[in-house]
Design a protein around this motif. Sequence first.
Motif, PDB file in Angstrom:
ATOM      1  N   GLU A  37       0.878  -1.148  -0.284  1.00  0.00           N
ATOM      2  CA  GLU A  37      -0.052   0.036  -0.144  1.00  0.00           C
ATOM      3  C   GLU A  37       0.809   1.247   0.055  1.00  0.00           C
ATOM      4  O   GLU A  37       2.034   1.317   0.540  1.00  0.00           O
ATOM      5  CB  GLU A  37      -1.059  -0.096   1.078  1.00  0.00           C
ATOM      6  CG  GLU A  37      -1.901   0.998   1.351  1.00  0.00           C
ATOM      7  CD  GLU A  37      -2.847   0.917   2.297  1.00  0.00           C
ATOM      8  OE1 GLU A  37      -4.103   1.347   2.057  1.00  0.00           O
ATOM      9  OE2 GLU A  37      -2.679   0.080   3.259  1.00  0.00           O
ATOM     10  N   ASP A  39       0.865   4.729   1.372  1.00  0.00           N
ATOM     11  CA  ASP A  39       0.195   5.892   2.605  1.00  0.00           C
ATOM     12  C   ASP A  39       1.092   7.168   2.464  1.00  0.00           C
ATOM     13  O   ASP A  39       1.825   7.306   3.154  1.00  0.00           O
ATOM     14  CB  ASP A  39      -0.031   5.200   3.927  1.00  0.00           C
ATOM     15  CG  ASP A  39      -0.619   6.002   4.639  1.00  0.00           C
ATOM     16  OD1 ASP A  39      -1.152   7.141   4.338  1.00  0.00           O
ATOM     17  OD2 ASP A  39      -0.671   5.874   5.914  1.00  0.00           O
ATOM     18  N   ASN A  42       1.256   9.409   5.810  1.00  0.00           N
ATOM     19  CA  ASN A  42       1.916   9.069   6.906  1.00  0.00           C
ATOM     20  C   ASN A  42       3.428   9.580   6.412  1.00  0.00           C
ATOM     21  O   ASN A  42       3.945   9.117   5.701  1.00  0.00           O
ATOM     22  CB  ASN A  42       1.933   7.574   7.178  1.00  0.00           C
ATOM     23  CG  ASN A  42       2.765   6.994   8.381  1.00  0.00           C
ATOM     24  OD1 ASN A  42       3.875   7.547   8.325  1.00  0.00           O
ATOM     25  ND2 ASN A  42       2.096   6.160   8.999  1.00  0.00           N
ATOM     26  N   THR A  80      -5.858   0.144   0.015  1.00  0.00           N
ATOM     27  CA  THR A  80      -6.177   1.223  -0.667  1.00  0.00           C
ATOM     28  C   THR A  80      -5.610   1.503  -2.200  1.00  0.00           C
ATOM     29  O   THR A  80      -4.467   1.657  -2.141  1.00  0.00           O
ATOM     30  CB  THR A  80      -5.989   2.584  -0.105  1.00  0.00           C
ATOM     31  OG1 THR A  80      -6.447   2.499   1.232  1.00  0.00           O
ATOM     32  CG2 THR A  80      -6.691   3.891  -0.576  1.00  0.00           C
TER      33      THR A  80
END
Length: 92
Positions: A37, A39, A42, A80
């Motif tokens: 994933e 992200d 973050n 996601t």
Amino acid sequence: LPEPTSPFTYDGKVGEEKLGELLALGAEKPDLDFKAELDLGNPAKKLDFIKDCAAMMNLPRGGYLVIGANDDGTPAQNATAPTKEMFDSGAL
């Protein structure tokens, strides 16, 4: 000692056929990195992604980062899906 030959050819292609070839390898290589994933919200994971991009850019022939795959090349479940907006230089 000579550098080991990669089991695939970096040719700049990014289509479905190339994706299948990369996933079929079943393991990461110095010039192939799988990310389950992405992200970018973050800060630590964003920095990790930028470091991976820089590492691939510094390889003599480049490399591939595959988003949405586990370290063994299997599709990541419940991750996601990345969007093109995530890769906008302003977002990075």
